[in-house]
Structure formats: C-alpha cells, structure tokens
Motif scaffolding. Structure first.
Motif, PDB file in Angstrom:
ATOM      1  N   ILE A  16       0.838  -1.204   0.000  1.00 26.28           N
ATOM      2  CA  ILE A  16       0.000   0.000   0.000  1.00 26.28           C
ATOM      3  C   ILE A  16       0.872   1.252   0.000  1.00 26.28           C
ATOM      4  CG2 ILE A  16      -1.683   1.359   1.320  1.00 26.28           C
ATOM      5  CD1 ILE A  16      -2.792  -1.348   2.352  1.00 26.28           C
ATOM      6  N   PHE A  17       1.890   1.257   0.866  1.00 24.28           N
ATOM      7  CA  PHE A  17       2.794   2.408   0.932  1.00 24.28           C
ATOM      8  C   PHE A  17       3.595   2.555  -0.364  1.00 24.28           C
ATOM      9  CE2 PHE A  17       7.061   4.071   1.744  1.00 24.28           C
ATOM     10  CZ  PHE A  17       6.738   5.341   2.211  1.00 24.28           C
ATOM     11  N   ILE A  18       4.106   1.450  -0.898  1.00 18.55           N
ATOM     12  CA  ILE A  18       4.929   1.511  -2.108  1.00 18.55           C
ATOM     13  C   ILE A  18       4.115   1.999  -3.310  1.00 18.55           C
ATOM     14  CG2 ILE A  18       6.214   0.132  -3.786  1.00 18.55           C
ATOM     15  CD1 ILE A  18       7.265  -1.561  -1.496  1.00 18.55           C
ATOM     16  N   VAL A  19       2.863   1.569  -3.424  1.00 20.08           N
ATOM     17  CA  VAL A  19       2.003   2.030  -4.515  1.00 20.08           C
ATOM     18  C   VAL A  19       1.852   3.547  -4.458  1.00 20.08           C
ATOM     19  CG1 VAL A  19      -0.362   2.028  -5.412  1.00 20.08           C
ATOM     20  CG2 VAL A  19       0.775  -0.131  -4.855  1.00 20.08           C
ATOM     21  N   LEU A  20       1.622   4.090  -3.253  1.00 15.10           N
ATOM     22  CA  LEU A  20       1.532   5.544  -3.083  1.00 15.10           C
ATOM     23  C   LEU A  20       2.855   6.208  -3.447  1.00 15.10           C
ATOM     24  CD1 LEU A  20      -0.421   5.766   0.312  1.00 15.10           C
ATOM     25  CD2 LEU A  20      -1.303   6.245  -1.977  1.00 15.10           C
ATOM     26  N   HIS A  21       3.945   5.583  -3.035  1.00 11.23           N
ATOM     27  CA  HIS A  21       5.289   6.113  -3.284  1.00 11.23           C
ATOM     28  C   HIS A  21       5.594   6.133  -4.787  1.00 11.23           C
ATOM     29  CE1 HIS A  21       9.137   7.382  -1.765  1.00 11.23           C
ATOM     30  NE2 HIS A  21       9.779   6.403  -2.382  1.00 11.23           N
ATOM     31  N   LEU A  22       5.242   5.070  -5.497  1.00 11.52           N
ATOM     32  CA  LEU A  22       5.485   5.011  -6.934  1.00 11.52           C
ATOM     33  C   LEU A  22       4.582   5.988  -7.693  1.00 11.52           C
ATOM     34  CD1 LEU A  22       5.993   1.180  -7.584  1.00 11.52           C
ATOM     35  CD2 LEU A  22       7.721   2.962  -7.261  1.00 11.52           C
ATOM     36  N   PHE A  23       3.351   6.135  -7.216  1.00 15.42           N
ATOM     37  CA  PHE A  23       2.454   7.144  -7.809  1.00 15.42           C
ATOM     38  C   PHE A  23       3.086   8.524  -7.675  1.00 15.42           C
ATOM     39  CE2 PHE A  23      -0.740  10.422  -6.808  1.00 15.42           C
ATOM     40  CZ  PHE A  23      -1.346  10.538  -8.056  1.00 15.42           C
ATOM     41  N   ASN A  24       3.636   8.803  -6.515  1.00 20.56           N
ATOM     42  CA  ASN A  24       4.321  10.068  -6.270  1.00 20.56           C
ATOM     43  C   ASN A  24       5.467  10.265  -7.267  1.00 20.56           C
ATOM     44  OD1 ASN A  24       5.739  11.618  -3.242  1.00 20.56           O
ATOM     45  ND2 ASN A  24       5.263  12.452  -5.235  1.00 20.56           N
ATOM     46  N   HIS A  25       6.246   9.192  -7.485  1.00 24.22           N
ATOM     47  CA  HIS A  25       7.366   9.283  -8.411  1.00 24.22           C
ATOM     48  C   HIS A  25       6.906   9.489  -9.860  1.00 24.22           C
ATOM     49  CE1 HIS A  25      10.248   8.819  -5.398  1.00 24.22           C
ATOM     50  NE2 HIS A  25      10.419   7.504  -5.403  1.00 24.22           N
ATOM     51  N   ILE A  26       5.809   8.872 -10.248  1.00 22.65           N
ATOM     52  CA  ILE A  26       5.277   9.057 -11.597  1.00 22.65           C
ATOM     53  C   ILE A  26       4.929  10.530 -11.842  1.00 22.65           C
ATOM     54  CG2 ILE A  26       3.171   8.675 -12.967  1.00 22.65           C
ATOM     55  CD1 ILE A  26       5.128   6.497 -13.435  1.00 22.65           C
ATOM     56  N   CYS A  27       4.514  11.208 -10.786  1.00 21.00           N
ATOM     57  CA  CYS A  27       4.169  12.628 -10.904  1.00 21.00           C
ATOM     58  C   CYS A  27       5.362  13.480 -11.333  1.00 21.00           C
ATOM     59  CB  CYS A  27       3.622  13.154  -9.574  1.00 21.00           C
ATOM     60  SG  CYS A  27       2.009  12.476  -9.125  1.00 21.00           S
ATOM     61  N   SER A  28       6.577  12.963 -11.127  1.00 22.84           N
ATOM     62  CA  SER A  28       7.771  13.716 -11.512  1.00 22.84           C
ATOM     63  C   SER A  28       7.860  13.887 -13.030  1.00 22.84           C
ATOM     64  CB  SER A  28       9.035  13.021 -10.996  1.00 22.84           C
ATOM     65  OG  SER A  28       9.208  11.751 -11.595  1.00 22.84           O
ATOM     66  N   LEU A  29       7.110  13.088 -13.786  1.00 18.75           N
ATOM     67  CA  LEU A  29       7.061  13.259 -15.235  1.00 18.75           C
ATOM     68  C   LEU A  29       6.529  14.639 -15.614  1.00 18.75           C
ATOM     69  CD1 LEU A  29       5.641   9.762 -16.241  1.00 18.75           C
ATOM     70  CD2 LEU A  29       7.889  10.646 -16.893  1.00 18.75           C
ATOM     71  N   PHE A  30       5.777  15.242 -14.691  1.00 19.99           N
ATOM     72  CA  PHE A  30       5.180  16.555 -14.944  1.00 19.99           C
ATOM     73  C   PHE A  30       5.887  17.659 -14.158  1.00 19.99           C
ATOM     74  CE2 PHE A  30       2.025  13.187 -15.355  1.00 19.99           C
ATOM     75  CZ  PHE A  30       1.641  13.362 -16.681  1.00 19.99           C
ATOM     76  N   GLY A  31       7.080  17.331 -13.661  1.00 16.23           N
ATOM     77  CA  GLY A  31       7.884  18.356 -12.999  1.00 16.23           C
ATOM     78  C   GLY A  31       8.126  18.079 -11.533  1.00 16.23           C
ATOM     79  N   GLU A  32       9.250  18.578 -11.042  1.00 13.05           N
ATOM     80  CA  GLU A  32       9.626  18.356  -9.644  1.00 13.05           C
ATOM     81  C   GLU A  32       8.683  19.054  -8.670  1.00 13.05           C
ATOM     82  OE1 GLU A  32      13.381  21.250  -9.156  1.00 13.05           O
ATOM     83  OE2 GLU A  32      13.317  20.118 -11.048  1.00 13.05           O
ATOM     84  N   ASP A  33       8.091  20.176  -9.089  1.00 18.76           N
ATOM     85  CA  ASP A  33       7.173  20.903  -8.203  1.00 18.76           C
ATOM     86  C   ASP A  33       5.933  20.063  -7.899  1.00 18.76           C
ATOM     87  OD1 ASP A  33       8.850  23.084  -8.065  1.00 18.76           O
ATOM     88  OD2 ASP A  33       7.834  24.191  -9.664  1.00 18.76           O
ATOM     89  N   LEU A  34       5.403  19.385  -8.923  1.00 15.83           N
ATOM     90  CA  LEU A  34       4.237  18.530  -8.697  1.00 15.83           C
ATOM     91  C   LEU A  34       4.612  17.359  -7.809  1.00 15.83           C
ATOM     92  CD1 LEU A  34       1.312  17.788  -9.253  1.00 15.83           C
ATOM     93  CD2 LEU A  34       2.064  16.555 -11.301  1.00 15.83           C
ATOM     94  N   HIS A  35       5.789  16.775  -8.036  1.00 14.20           N
ATOM     95  CA  HIS A  35       6.248  15.658  -7.201  1.00 14.20           C
ATOM     96  C   HIS A  35       6.296  16.080  -5.733  1.00 14.20           C
ATOM     97  CE1 HIS A  35       9.066  12.902  -5.234  1.00 14.20           C
ATOM     98  NE2 HIS A  35       8.852  12.041  -6.219  1.00 14.20           N
ATOM     99  N   ILE A  36       6.889  17.229  -5.460  1.00 17.89           N
ATOM    100  CA  ILE A  36       7.020  17.715  -4.087  1.00 17.89           C
ATOM    101  C   ILE A  36       5.653  18.023  -3.496  1.00 17.89           C
ATOM    102  CG2 ILE A  36       7.878  19.630  -2.675  1.00 17.89           C
ATOM    103  CD1 ILE A  36      10.309  19.724  -4.590  1.00 17.89           C
TER     104      ILE A  36
END
Length: 205
Positions: A16-36
C-alpha cells in the motif's frame, strides 16, 4: 501464525505504501514541483507517529521473514516465476535495509528534508548515477516481479482468456514500463535535475 502468513500480511501493508510512493514518483514526469506537492499531501497520511510506526515495523518484519523464507525455498524453486519471486524478494530485502537506513540518516543525522531532491541527488550526478539508476530501477522491477510471482502462485484461473502465466508476464511488463517512466521523471528525461546546495553533502560536494 506461520512465517509465510506473517510475511504476506506485512507485504500487503508495505505494498500500500509503495504504490503511493510510486504514484508520487510518476508525478515527476510533470515536474519536480508537482512531485514535491504530491509528496507533501501524502505525508499528511503516512508521516505521523502511528502510520509511520506501522510501516517501519512492517518493513522489518518483511525483511526478517523474507530472508527466512528465502533460505527455506530457494532450493525447491522450479518455475520461472517462482524463481523471480524468490530472488526479487531477496533484492527488495537488501534494498529496503539500505533505503530505510539512508532515509532515517538523512532525516535525523543530516537533518535534511528527504524529498524529491534527496532521492534524486545521486540519480542526477555523474558518476553516482552509474550506480543509482540501475539500483533504483532494479528495485522497482523487483517489486513488480515479486507481485507477479505471488500472482502466479495464487491465481488458479484464466482472466480474459489469459493464463496465470500470461497474467504475471503482463504485471512484469507493466513493471518494466513503470520503471522507465519513473527514471525519466526523476532525471528530467535524462536532462538532469538541478540539486539545491544543501543536498551536496550526499554527493561529496
């Protein structure tokens, strides 16, 4: 309760935690600001004493039970996905030990915000990226490989005319695709990310 059952329950918790974590990392495709931004939102959920204690405890239980099961099962492995399940689990155990140690050291010893820049400093600095890109990439692939192995073992019927073996191959293919996308995002499509000065300690500057 058997070691296998304990390993399975702790595995679900970590997944459950890793899925959330990987989703967070996928957001980096749209920029570091969105990831943060996404990470800060998710931290409201998982970075509190209650949830964090559960996750960290599950990680330790997963590592100990996983290594125990690895010793028992590696000699009896037969099929390809059973081998993937066993060996991906071993890599994940080693990765989690190193990764968790790094995160806790960053927070409590170096007093850094273990955010996007903490995780990407090595990925975006030569020659450290020669190690860190395969290191992170193999961890993501191992996560999906481990899930594929569990799915192959537990799934007993076809889905959409696909056999359990074919279903597990799809899971593994998705893992490879996710790995590439995440590495692209965390490295700004291999153009590099400008790392703030406070994180230079991580790369020897």
């Amino acid at each position: 309760m058997s070691t296998t059952k304990i390993h399975y329950i702790s595995g679900i918790t970590i997944t459950i935690f890793i899925v959330l974590h990987l989703f967070n990392h996928i957001c980096s495709l749209f920029g570091e600001d969105l990831h943060i931004s996404v990470m800060e939102s998710l931290r409201i959920f998982y970075r509190n004493i209650f949830i964090e204690t559960i996750v960290i405890s599950a990680v330790f239980i997963q590592i100990i039970s996983g290594l125990t099961l690895f010793k028992k099962k590696r000699k009896g492995v037969i099929s390809g996905f059973e081998k993937i399940h066993i060996w991906s689990g071993l890599y994940l155990a080693l990765f989690l030990i190193i990764h968790l140690s790094a995160i806790l050291s960053g927070r409590f010893i170096l007093h850094l915000n273990t955010n996007f820049y903490f995780g990407t400093a090595g990925l975006n600095t030569f020659p450290f990226n020669i190690f860190f890109i395969p290191y992170y990439g193999l961890a993501i692939i191992s996560f999906f490989g481990h899930i594929a192995g569990v799915h192959y073992k537990k799934m007993k019927r076809k889905i959409l005319h696909l056999t359990p073996n074919q279903q597990s191959k799809i899971i593994l293919f998705c893992g490879l695709s996710f790995t590439l996308l995440i590495i692209l995002g965390l490295t700004n499509y291999f153009h590099g990310v400008r790392i703030p000065a406070e994180y230079n300690v991580l790369i020897g500057k």
